[in-house]
Design a protein around this motif. Structure first.
Motif, PDB file in Angstrom:
ATOM      1  N   TYR A  95      32.043 -15.170  11.069  1.00 24.78           N
ATOM      2  CA  TYR A  95      33.137 -15.716  12.233  1.00 24.78           C
ATOM      3  C   TYR A  95      33.597 -14.529  13.415  1.00 24.78           C
ATOM      4  N   GLY A 101      39.066 -19.423  13.910  1.00 22.46           N
ATOM      5  CA  GLY A 101      38.276 -20.191  12.864  1.00 22.46           C
ATOM      6  C   GLY A 101      38.175 -19.429  11.303  1.00 22.46           C
ATOM      7  N   LEU A 104      38.517 -22.343   8.830  1.00 19.82           N
ATOM      8  CA  LEU A 104      37.336 -23.044   8.877  1.00 19.82           C
ATOM      9  C   LEU A 104      36.085 -22.306   8.278  1.00 19.82           C
ATOM     10  N   GLU A 107      36.361 -22.289   4.288  1.00 21.34           N
ATOM     11  CA  GLU A 107      36.077 -23.869   4.045  1.00 21.34           C
ATOM     12  C   GLU A 107      34.891 -24.119   4.007  1.00 21.34           C
ATOM     13  N   LEU A 108      33.881 -23.478   5.099  1.00 16.69           N
ATOM     14  CA  LEU A 108      32.456 -24.081   5.018  1.00 16.69           C
ATOM     15  C   LEU A 108      31.842 -23.168   4.136  1.00 16.69           C
ATOM     16  N   GLU A 180      28.695 -30.654   5.489  1.00 13.61           N
ATOM     17  CA  GLU A 180      29.311 -29.757   6.453  1.00 13.61           C
ATOM     18  C   GLU A 180      29.919 -30.681   7.624  1.00 13.61           C
ATOM     19  N   LEU A 184      33.946 -30.672   8.762  1.00 17.25           N
ATOM     20  CA  LEU A 184      34.287 -30.547  10.118  1.00 17.25           C
ATOM     21  C   LEU A 184      35.099 -31.542  10.870  1.00 17.25           C
ATOM     22  N   TYR A 187      38.303 -31.071   9.232  1.00 14.31           N
ATOM     23  CA  TYR A 187      39.050 -29.794  10.079  1.00 14.31           C
ATOM     24  C   TYR A 187      39.488 -30.285  11.289  1.00 14.31           C
ATOM     25  N   TYR A 188      38.850 -31.021  12.104  1.00 13.58           N
ATOM     26  CA  TYR A 188      39.036 -31.357  13.644  1.00 13.58           C
ATOM     27  C   TYR A 188      39.860 -32.615  13.695  1.00 13.58           C
TER      28      TYR A 188
END
Length: 257
Positions: A95, A101, A104, A107-108, A180, A184, A187-188
């Motif tokens: 990242y 991020g 994220l 977590e990914l 995935e 996402l 998260y969003y």
């Protein structure tokens, strides 16, 4: 909410030395297709850097395609010196050096590691260029110029046989795309439809199923009726994933029926 997916490389690129049927650029294009569909079901608008498997845009074009997006996610599988090596098996997310991020990225890495059943601890890292003033990877650097957080997601190493074979399965890629996309969406703050497993036979993942069967045998999980594959378990995706992660961490080791 708009997300850009970048399937790394191009048709036939980076074949696996462990199984030449696996080619990174081809299989990541397939994953891009499944991930796009999964994200759109959650309500995301999705743009892709490659619209045909033969496309091979420059790093600048890939990064700039993310203009107006919340995230650019570049899909890859890693390699060890392009030689077969069955000992290296971890997921890595790279990242931006700005640390945007970071949560994220972590977590990914954990989610993909859980789905793929990798044997080593997942990683989330930044990498500076040699001057120490920008990101090393062009796709992340150009995404930043476009005003977007860019990440590279390495789905373990195609230089080892297990990962190459796993990534050759369309069913595995679909499962990966759903996991995935679900992360996402959460998260969003998009609406996340709950994935539930009513019966044991509904769990088709070769990495989820053994853990649930093990916990049923140990009596840690109690079925609500039915037998064998028709045992009623009624578990959500998040619960199953958590149980798998706990099992991989050794929490249930030494337990007896």
């Amino acid at each position: 909410m708009k997300i850009c997916i970048d399937a790394g490389h191009t048709l036939g690129s980076n074949p696996s030395p462990a199984n030449p049927d696996y080619k990174e650029g081809t299989r990541m294009f397939e994953l891009q297709k499944y991930l796009k569909a999964a994200l759109e079901r959650f309500g995301f608008e999705v743009v892709c850097t490659r619209t045909a498997v033969t496309d091979n845009p420059s790093l600048y074009e890939r990064g700039m395609a993310a203009k107006g997006c919340e995230l650019l996610l570049s899909l890859h599988s890693n390699a060890v010196a392009n030689e077969r090596n069955d000992t290296v098996d971890y997921v890595r997310v790279i990242y931006p050096v700005t640390r945007k991020g970071q949560v994220l990225a972590r977590e990914l890495s954990e989610t993909v590691a859980s789905v793929m059943g990798t044997s080593q601890q997942p990683q989330y890292v930044v990498r500076w260029n040699s001057a120490g003033d920008a990101d090393y990877y062009g796709v992340i650097r150009y995404a930043a110029q476009a005003g977007t957080v860019g990440m590279i997601l390495e789905h373990s190493f195609h230089t080892q046989l297990r990962a190459a074979n796993w990534l050759l399965s369309d069913e595995n890629l679909k499962q990966l795309a759903l996991a995935e996309a679900s992360l996402l969406a959460e998260y969003y703050g998009m609406e996340v439809p709950e994935v539930r497993y009513e019966l044991l036979k509904d769990i088709k993942s070769e990495f989820y199923r053994p853990t649930i069967e093990k916990l049923l045998d140990l009596g840690i999980l109690q079925g609500r009726g039915g037998r064998d594959s028709d045992t009623v378990i009624d578990l959500g995706e998040d619960a199953v994933r958590l149980l798998v992660m706990l099992d991989r961490a050794g929490v249930f080791d030494g337990k007896k029926p």
